[in-house]
Scaffold this motif. Structure first.
Motif, PDB file in Angstrom:
ATOM      1  N   ILE A  61      38.650  44.875  32.226  1.00  0.00           N
ATOM      2  CA  ILE A  61      39.913  44.144  32.052  1.00  0.00           C
ATOM      3  C   ILE A  61      39.698  42.863  31.252  1.00  0.00           C
ATOM      4  N   TYR A  62      38.673  42.102  31.603  1.00  0.00           N
ATOM      5  CA  TYR A  62      38.442  40.833  30.913  1.00  0.00           C
ATOM      6  C   TYR A  62      38.212  41.047  29.421  1.00  0.00           C
ATOM      7  N   SER A  63      37.560  42.155  29.069  1.00  0.00           N
ATOM      8  CA  SER A  63      37.208  42.381  27.662  1.00  0.00           C
ATOM      9  C   SER A  63      38.425  42.579  26.770  1.00  0.00           C
ATOM     10  N   LYS A  64      39.560  42.891  27.361  1.00  0.00           N
ATOM     11  CA  LYS A  64      40.767  43.143  26.564  1.00  0.00           C
ATOM     12  C   LYS A  64      41.509  41.856  26.196  1.00  0.00           C
ATOM     13  N   PHE A  65      41.099  40.721  26.755  1.00  0.00           N
ATOM     14  CA  PHE A  65      41.828  39.477  26.509  1.00  0.00           C
ATOM     15  C   PHE A  65      40.944  38.505  25.726  1.00  0.00           C
ATOM     16  N   HIS A  66      41.494  38.124  24.612  1.00  0.00           N
ATOM     17  CA  HIS A  66      40.836  37.147  23.746  1.00  0.00           C
ATOM     18  C   HIS A  66      41.930  36.331  23.089  1.00  0.00           C
ATOM     19  N   ILE A  69      47.830  51.154  42.166  1.00  0.00           N
ATOM     20  CA  ILE A  69      46.655  52.021  42.071  1.00  0.00           C
ATOM     21  C   ILE A  69      45.397  51.178  41.929  1.00  0.00           C
ATOM     22  N   LEU A  70      45.482  50.186  41.060  1.00  0.00           N
ATOM     23  CA  LEU A  70      44.343  49.303  40.830  1.00  0.00           C
ATOM     24  C   LEU A  70      43.911  48.622  42.131  1.00  0.00           C
ATOM     25  N   ALA A  71      44.883  48.076  42.854  1.00  0.00           N
ATOM     26  CA  ALA A  71      44.562  47.385  44.107  1.00  0.00           C
ATOM     27  C   ALA A  71      43.930  48.338  45.107  1.00  0.00           C
ATOM     28  N   LYS A  72      44.498  49.521  45.235  1.00  0.00           N
ATOM     29  CA  LYS A  72      43.995  50.468  46.235  1.00  0.00           C
ATOM     30  C   LYS A  72      42.585  50.938  45.890  1.00  0.00           C
ATOM     31  N   VAL A  73      42.350  51.241  44.611  1.00  0.00           N
ATOM     32  CA  VAL A  73      41.034  51.755  44.207  1.00  0.00           C
ATOM     33  C   VAL A  73      39.970  50.676  44.374  1.00  0.00           C
ATOM     34  N   VAL A  74      40.282  49.444  43.914  1.00  0.00           N
ATOM     35  CA  VAL A  74      39.283  48.373  43.991  1.00  0.00           C
ATOM     36  C   VAL A  74      38.964  48.041  45.449  1.00  0.00           C
ATOM     37  N   LYS A  75      39.982  47.951  46.301  1.00  0.00           N
ATOM     38  CA  LYS A  75      39.729  47.630  47.709  1.00  0.00           C
ATOM     39  C   LYS A  75      38.893  48.718  48.377  1.00  0.00           C
ATOM     40  N   LYS A  76      39.236  49.978  48.131  1.00  0.00           N
ATOM     41  CA  LYS A  76      38.478  51.074  48.734  1.00  0.00           C
ATOM     42  C   LYS A  76      37.045  51.102  48.219  1.00  0.00           C
ATOM     43  N   VAL A 108      52.783  40.768  44.375  1.00  0.00           N
ATOM     44  CA  VAL A 108      51.382  41.172  44.452  1.00  0.00           C
ATOM     45  C   VAL A 108      51.052  41.702  45.847  1.00  0.00           C
ATOM     46  N   LYS A 109      51.564  41.035  46.847  1.00  0.00           N
ATOM     47  CA  LYS A 109      51.332  41.472  48.230  1.00  0.00           C
ATOM     48  C   LYS A 109      51.875  42.880  48.443  1.00  0.00           C
ATOM     49  N   THR A 110      53.048  43.147  47.850  1.00  0.00           N
ATOM     50  CA  THR A 110      53.635  44.481  47.951  1.00  0.00           C
ATOM     51  C   THR A 110      52.730  45.519  47.292  1.00  0.00           C
ATOM     52  N   CYS A 111      52.160  45.149  46.145  1.00  0.00           N
ATOM     53  CA  CYS A 111      51.275  46.083  45.442  1.00  0.00           C
ATOM     54  C   CYS A 111      50.012  46.367  46.243  1.00  0.00           C
ATOM     55  N   LEU A 130      46.905  38.018  39.141  1.00  0.00           N
ATOM     56  CA  LEU A 130      47.175  37.637  40.534  1.00  0.00           C
ATOM     57  C   LEU A 130      46.746  38.748  41.481  1.00  0.00           C
ATOM     58  N   LEU A 131      46.960  39.987  41.076  1.00  0.00           N
ATOM     59  CA  LEU A 131      46.537  41.105  41.912  1.00  0.00           C
ATOM     60  C   LEU A 131      45.018  41.159  42.001  1.00  0.00           C
ATOM     61  N   LEU A 132      44.342  40.929  40.865  1.00  0.00           N
ATOM     62  CA  LEU A 132      42.877  40.917  40.903  1.00  0.00           C
ATOM     63  C   LEU A 132      42.373  39.804  41.812  1.00  0.00           C
ATOM     64  N   ALA A 133      43.036  38.653  41.742  1.00  0.00           N
ATOM     65  CA  ALA A 133      42.639  37.538  42.601  1.00  0.00           C
ATOM     66  C   ALA A 133      42.862  37.872  44.071  1.00  0.00           C
ATOM     67  N   ALA A 134      43.900  38.625  44.345  1.00  0.00           N
ATOM     68  CA  ALA A 134      44.221  38.953  45.733  1.00  0.00           C
ATOM     69  C   ALA A 134      43.215  39.917  46.339  1.00  0.00           C
ATOM     70  N   VAL A 135      42.673  40.823  45.515  1.00  0.00           N
ATOM     71  CA  VAL A 135      41.788  41.856  46.072  1.00  0.00           C
ATOM     72  C   VAL A 135      40.313  41.545  45.858  1.00  0.00           C
ATOM     73  N   ALA A 136      40.018  40.550  44.998  1.00  0.00           N
ATOM     74  CA  ALA A 136      38.604  40.303  44.692  1.00  0.00           C
ATOM     75  C   ALA A 136      38.295  38.810  44.749  1.00  0.00           C
ATOM     76  N   GLU A 137      37.737  38.261  43.684  1.00  0.00           N
ATOM     77  CA  GLU A 137      37.265  36.876  43.652  1.00  0.00           C
ATOM     78  C   GLU A 137      38.350  35.979  43.068  1.00  0.00           C
ATOM     79  N   VAL A 138      39.090  35.301  43.930  1.00  0.00           N
ATOM     80  CA  VAL A 138      40.215  34.514  43.469  1.00  0.00           C
ATOM     81  C   VAL A 138      39.770  33.347  42.599  1.00  0.00           C
ATOM     82  N   GLU A 139      38.673  32.691  42.934  1.00  0.00           N
ATOM     83  CA  GLU A 139      38.241  31.538  42.147  1.00  0.00           C
ATOM     84  C   GLU A 139      37.800  31.949  40.751  1.00  0.00           C
ATOM     85  N   ASP A 140      37.077  33.054  40.669  1.00  0.00           N
ATOM     86  CA  ASP A 140      36.626  33.542  39.371  1.00  0.00           C
ATOM     87  C   ASP A 140      37.816  33.944  38.509  1.00  0.00           C
TER      88      ASP A 140
END
Length: 1244
Positions: free
Chosen positions: A510-515, A486-493, A461-464, A535-545
């Motif tokens: 993303i959340y809507s696709k998982f049930h 791409i996801l990490a770069k776009v969300v961070k920017k 994840v760190k590499t991504c 894990l990538l989403l947690a790394a770039v955004a809200e890890v607890e959520d």
């Protein structure tokens, strides 16, 4: 201007600097510069570096220092500068085309090295003439062209008429020129390399000059048309040409037509290069064949974007998009007449060229790269490309998709963030999560589809999330991984620019696709992709959520997956991420530790179950331990939640582990212990620094309580097991010692955390358990004590704790470790080490550990003091621990001998016995049924050295009991006393080599004993009696007898009184054991004992009293034994003894010797008269005086014999006696005469 330059002329980059030179070379395309290493991108005389582009865009004089004179030379002809273009425009353009033709004809000439210089100069001059003319046109338009009103009815001068027609003429001529030169792609293949002569001067072939002249023409025509429009502010119509639609050609339509054709040419050139590019090398393979092509692209970008801002013309991206879209049109579609070759892979080519062209936006108008420059994006078209890339109908392959996404990732670096591309890609990947996204012929280097550990997942994840990605991303990562990048770069920017709103958009998508249904559909690979995403989403955004949502989704999994190692890896990865972000891990710790406890319980129950189930459980437990270890090692401080990670599951796990598994658990324990101690030390330093701030001190005290809680958990769940396994062969000994040492240091740092059974002095209790207890494996003790002695703080703490004997106890353990170095090999057959050095029978690690322990122990003050007082040289410390032990024994003995006062000696004896402890218990394993040659040799040698070196100590009443036990245990065990039982050969060998040490030591003790001890003398005699015969050789060779250990004890003894005592004891033993035989019952090895006596007499100063004890036996052998070897040795003994007596009595016959012979005659004279006479003849030859003193006894014996037999005079006996008397001189003659007189008297 006609001169051929030897090198390129470089101008300054400053546009505002007024040059004072009369003529400045006009800018042109050139790749004649060193562009290796990326330091310089364009030539100094290029349109960018020279400032030409900036002057065109800013509507400045193109060449402010040129064409300032009245006349100008163009094509070798002088022209009036201000009127030439108006009066002779068609002539000039005709000459221009003629120059082009001349250059083209040079291509047909042979370009061998001999002519290249001439050809280069000719081509260069032609090109300079053409460039100069086109720049003259630019300058003329800027300076001289006048705008005329078409509505004016005032008569005008003919020149003005021509001048008014000039714009249309220029459009006609420029159009004709473009038709003449054709397309760039139609030019012959150009060799961009130069010929270099010995002066390092570069010469280019005509084809190089032709290509670059065409580039100059294409660009300068665009500049001229642009300047014409800027100057006139109106449309200029052509008089001769119409466009393809049938409309009149204008300067605007010609500009657009030429721009489109030029872009098509450049695209075609790029297509030629793309056909040779591999997908894996797409971003590393540039689309420009030389820097001049690159410069032309940059010029077009700036010019077209500038025109689009101030007019209705299109931007560069719109131009390019319009042309690239035609690549996707099918052959039966009505296509525009765009001259672009149909590529084999239009989609890949579009991605490739857009990505490279996007990078050109970093160049400013001077050609200088500026990474901070705002780049205009082309997302709309890229989104269309992205949809085509993931289109299922088109059947895009993974190998193509990787290249497309790698290009997209690069564009994300250049442009502003775009949430739409994430949405497009997620629609594709959400449907294909179960795919491995692999290429069959290309194994992945980085991300494998077997997740190794939570840390590995975080590293991925760190590499991504890295800002700079690997250029080899195509080979090292799947397309899914590139999507994550791409996801990490776009969300961070996007979050950086617009706050949390973009993240909420992405999260919702993303959340809507998982049930529940989707989670149940996930395979092993799908779950890996699932964890990578979240894990990538947690790394770039809200890890607890994100973590909370993931844990909820995992409840939907199939039961078979819930205990998968992958699930544990993924969950523990979130725990590590919490730790890295310094968040409270309480909720996760509670959940994961409970799961660990359950699995540890199952592992304990499954101890004897199927191996597969046990291995599965162990994998999960290992994941937990590795992750918890990482948590502790990366945590800045500990919280109560950390204690939850160390529950009673470890107690159950330890009881269920086998050796290999125990190693893992103990490694975990040591790592956590080390981390806690490190954090405690940091805390102590902070407390010392912050001694005034109460708030800070309160915070630090809280941290210390948390540390203590974790330490208590370690004592509670680990230590009891270690304590119970001190003698277990299952626990790896080295790790047991290391863990015990770590706990000891923990007890020193945090004594209150130790269990109650170790209180009130937990450090001393720990050392007693693992360092001083005699039941612990010596391997454990040696390693443990090495750790303990290395820590100066611990040693100092013990010194001040009231434990005054800790050094003596440590020395005792060291002695035990050396003496028991072979105990572990007792189960190995002894013949396994026949061809090996005894030290090789000891594990290398253990020998190294003993050596280290010895080095540390010799630094103890008590040990250094002993060596100092004894003046025994011990530096450098011997690398062999056995030699070091010998030195220590000797030093202790010498130190005791040097003491003067009784109190000092008494204290030294007590301390010495404390060093030894129960030493006989240490060596007892070697004396059992399992035999170890090396162990027996070590035991007997060391104990022999001890007995000899400490003889003065053993002479005291305190130590004599130990000496008696040593002799009884080693030299006089029951097996020795049972004559019918043979001692084991290794034991007998060990005794033989070390017996001199024991005998010498025992003799010293007997001589120095404070109280005469009959029992000790008896022991000495018993030892000699037992071993004097055991070590006699089977045949009586003097050389063999000379190496007898009893004789060696006499030879090597340096003290006279002990040697005399030993010799006396030996003589008594020989007389008692070998010379008290009767008749034909001869003792065994009589010849060997005679040889022994012979060596004894020869090599020692034998006293007359000792000869007095031995001589009767020797004489007895001469009389009663007929064996030749016995007689010979007895005779030699007799001769040596007589000589010894002569020396001892100063030449006078010893009274004791005479009495021995007198008693001998009395005992055997009646029966063995002839043998006696023969023996005495030999004696008389050596010492006649001895025999002379015996004459009365011999004569009386003769008479008694004749009287006893009653046969009168025994003539034969008398003759034999007379023969003896004849050797005695006058005394003998007188006695012969007396015997004859006695005979005459008896007749009368």
């Amino acid at each position: 201007m006609d001169n051929c330059p030897a090198a390129s002329t470089f101008l300054t980059d400053s546009l505002e600097l007024e040059l004072e030179t009369e003529w400045c070379s006009p800018p042109c395309f050139s790749c004649d510069f060193d562009h290796r290493g990326g330091g310089k991108h364009f030539s100094g005389e290029s349109y960018l570096s020279s400032g030409s582009l900036k002057r065109v865009i800013l509507n400045l004089d193109p060449l402010p220092t040129n064409f300032e004179e009245d006349t100008v030379e163009i094509f070798g002809i002088q022209w009036v500068t201000e009127t030439a273009l108006v009066n002779s425009s068609r002539v000039l353009f005709h000459l221009f085309r003629q120059q082009l033709y001349n250059l083209e004809t040079l291509l047909q000439a042979s370009s061998d090295f001999g002519k290249i210089s001439t050809l280069h100069c000719k081509a260069h001059n032609i090109r300079q003439n053409c460039i100069t003319f086109l720049h003259y046109v630019k300058v003329f338009i800027f300076r001289s062209l006048q705008v005329h009103s078409a509505e004016s009815h005032v008569p005008v001068h003919p020149y003005e008429t021509l001048e008014a027609q000039l714009p249309s003429v220029l459009v006609d001529e420029l159009h004709g020129l473009l038709l003449y030169i054709g397309h760039l792609s139609e030019l012959p293949t150009t060799n961009t390399g130069a010929f270099v002569n010995q002066n390092q001067t570069k010469f280019y072939p005509p084809s190089w000059h032709l290509l670059h002249l065409h580039l100059d023409i294409h660009w300068l025509v665009l500049e001229i048309l642009h300047m014409l429009g800027e100057k006139l502010k109106q449309v200029v119509y052509s008089h001769q040409f119409m466009n393809l639609a049938g409309d009149n050609l204008t300067n605007v339509s010609l500009f657009e037509e030429h721009c489109e054709n030029l872009l098509c040419d450049l695209i075609n050139l790029s297509l030629n290069r793309y056909d040779k590019v591999r997908p894996s090398e797409a971003l590393m393979s540039h689309h420009c064949s030389c820097p001049c092509i690159k410069e032309l692209w940059v010029l077009l970008i700036h010019l077209l974007n500038h025109r689009s801002k101030w007019s209705l013309s299109e931007s560069f991206w719109n131009w390019l998009n319009k042309l690239l879209k035609t690549l996707f049109e099918k052959s039966n579609d009505q296509r525009r007449s765009v001259l672009i070759v149909q590529p084999r892979d239009p989609l890949g080519f579009s991605w490739w060229i857009i990505t490279h062209l996007a990078s050109f936006y970093q160049f400013d108008r001077h050609g200088t790269p500026d990474e901070m420059r705002q780049m205009e994006s082309n997302w709309n078209f890229v989104e269309e490309l992205l949809k085509k890339s993931i289109s299922v109908q088109d059947g895009i392959l993974e190998e193509q998709l990787r290249m497309h996404l790698h290009c997209c990732l690069t564009l994300c670096d250049f442009w502003e963030p775009n949430i739409a591309i994430v949405t497009i890609l997620w629609e594709y990947y959400s449907k294909n999560l179960n795919s491995s996204f692999s290429i069959s012929w290309l194994p992945l280097k980085g991300l494998t589809y077997i997740i190794k550990s939570p840390l590995f997942m975080l590293e991925m994840v760190k590499t991504c999330c890295c800002d700079k990605q690997d250029h080899d991303l195509y080979k090292s990562s799947s397309s899914y991984t590139i999507f994550l990048c791409i996801l990490a770069k776009v969300v961070k920017k996007a979050m950086k620019n617009n706050g949390p709103h973009p993240w909420k958009q992405v999260k919702g998508r993303i959340y809507s696709k998982f049930h529940q249904k989707r989670m149940e559909e996930l395979t092993e690979v799908g779950l890996q992709n699932f964890f990578s995403l979240f894990l990538l989403l947690a790394a770039v955004a809200e890890v607890e959520d994100v973590a909370s949502h993931v844990l909820g989704l995992l409840d939907f999994l199939k039961p078979t997956f819930k205990t998968s190692p992958l699930i544990w890896n993924g969950q523990m990865a979130f725990l590590l991420m919490y730790t890295q972000k310094n968040l409270d891990i309480g909720v996760l710790a509670e959940k994961f530790s409970n799961a660990f406890r359950e699995k540890a319980k199952e592992f304990l129950v499954s101890k004897n179950d199927e191996l597969g189930q046990r291995q599965t459980l162990w994998t999960l437990l290992s994941i937990y331990m590795d992750s918890v270890q990482e948590v502790f090692e990366t945590s800045h401080c500990l919280h109560p939640s950390h204690e939850k990670l160390l529950n009673d599951g470890f107690s159950m796990l330890l009881r269920a582990c086998q050796e290999s598994e125990l190693r893992t658990v103990l490694n975990f324990l040591q790592a956590v212990l080390a981390r806690i101690r490190s954090m405690h030390q940091q805390l102590c330093q902070e407390l010392q620094r912050e001694n005034g701030d109460l708030v800070v001190q309160s915070s630090l005290s809280t941290k210390e309580r948390h540390l203590a809680a974790v330490a208590s958990a370690l004592w509670r769940h680990f230590f009891s097991f270690l304590k119970s396994q001190r003698m277990s062969p299952i626990v790896p000994l080295s790790q047991l010692a290391d863990a015990a040492a770590d706990f000891t240091l923990l007890a020193m740092d945090l004594p209150s955390t130790a269990p109650s059974d170790l209180q009130p002095q937990p450090v001393t209790s720990m050392i007693q358990l693992f360092g001083w207890d005699d039941i612990i494996w010596p391997q454990v003790v040696a390693r443990y004590l090495s750790h303990f002695l290395q820590n100066s703080m611990l040693c100092e703490a013990l010194s001040h704790s009231g434990c005054v004997s800790f050094q003596a106890l440590t020395v005792r353990s060291w002695i035990r470790c050396i003496l028991q170095m072979y105990v572990k090999n007792l189960h190995v057959p002894d013949d396994s080490f026949i061809d090996r050095n005894p030290d090789q029978a000891v594990e290398k690690d253990y020998m190294e550990q003993l050596t280290e322990l010895t080095r540390l122990l010799f630094k103890l003050s008590e040990v250094k003091n002993i060596f100092s007082k004894s003046q025994v040289e011990y530096l450098p410390i011997p690398e062999d621990p056995k030699k070091a032990l010998v030195l220590f024994f000797e030093a202790v003995g010498i130190t005791y001998g040097n003491l003067q006062t009784f109190s000092d000696k008494s204290a030294m004896v007590t301390k010495s016995l404390e060093y030894l402890g129960e030493i006989l218990k240490y060596i007892k394993p070697y004396l059992g049924k399992k035999v170890s040659s090396a162990g027996l040799h070590l035991t007997y040698t060391m104990m022999g050295i001890l007995v000899k070196s400490w003889a003065l100590i053993f002479a005291t009443s305190k130590a004599q009991k130990l000496l008696f036990r040593i002799i009884d245990c080693l030299l006089l065990p029951h097996t020795v006393l049972q004559q019918e039982k043979e001692l084991p050969a290794p034991m007998l060998t060990a005794i033989q080599k070390s017996l001199p040490l024991y005998l010498q030591g025992m003799c010293i003790v007997c001589c120095q004993s404070q109280n005469p001890n009959a029992y000790l003398n008896q022991l000495l005699g018993n030892v000699i009696e037992q071993y004097i015969g055991r070590f006699l050789p089977a045949s009586a060779h003097v050389l063999g007898v000379g190496q007898h250990p009893v004789l060696l004890a006499l030879k090597n003894s340096a003290s006279v009184p002990p040697m005399s005592l030993l010799k006396k004891c030996i003589v008594h033993v020989i007389r008692k054991s070998y010379f008290e035989f009767k008749g034909s019952l001869l003792p065994p090895r009589l010849a060997s004992i005679l040889a022994f006596i012979l060596q004894l007499v020869k090599e020692t100063n034998t006293d007359v009293s000792e000869i007095e004890l031995l001589l009767p036996g020797v004489l007895k052998c001469l009389v009663l034994v007929s064996e030749p070897q016995v007689k010979r040795l007895a005779t030699e003994n007799l001769q040596c003894m007589v000589k010894a007596c002569q020396v001892g009595s100063g030449g006078e016959p010893a009274a004791q010797l005479t009495s021995v012979f007198r008693q001998f005659i009395e005992d055997y004279g009646m029966r063995y008269d002839y043998q006696i006479y023969s023996i005495l003849e030999a004696v008389a030859a050596l010492d006649p005086q001895v025999v002379i003193h015996l004459v009365p006894a011999l004569t009386q014996s003769l008479k008694n014999s004749e009287q006893k037999w009653g046969l009168g005079r025994n003539t034969a006996q008398r003759e034999a006696y007379s023969k003896l008397l004849a050797q005695l001189g006058q005394v003998g003659q007188d006695e012969i005469q007396n015997l004859q007189n006695d005979h005459v008297e008896s007749i009368l």
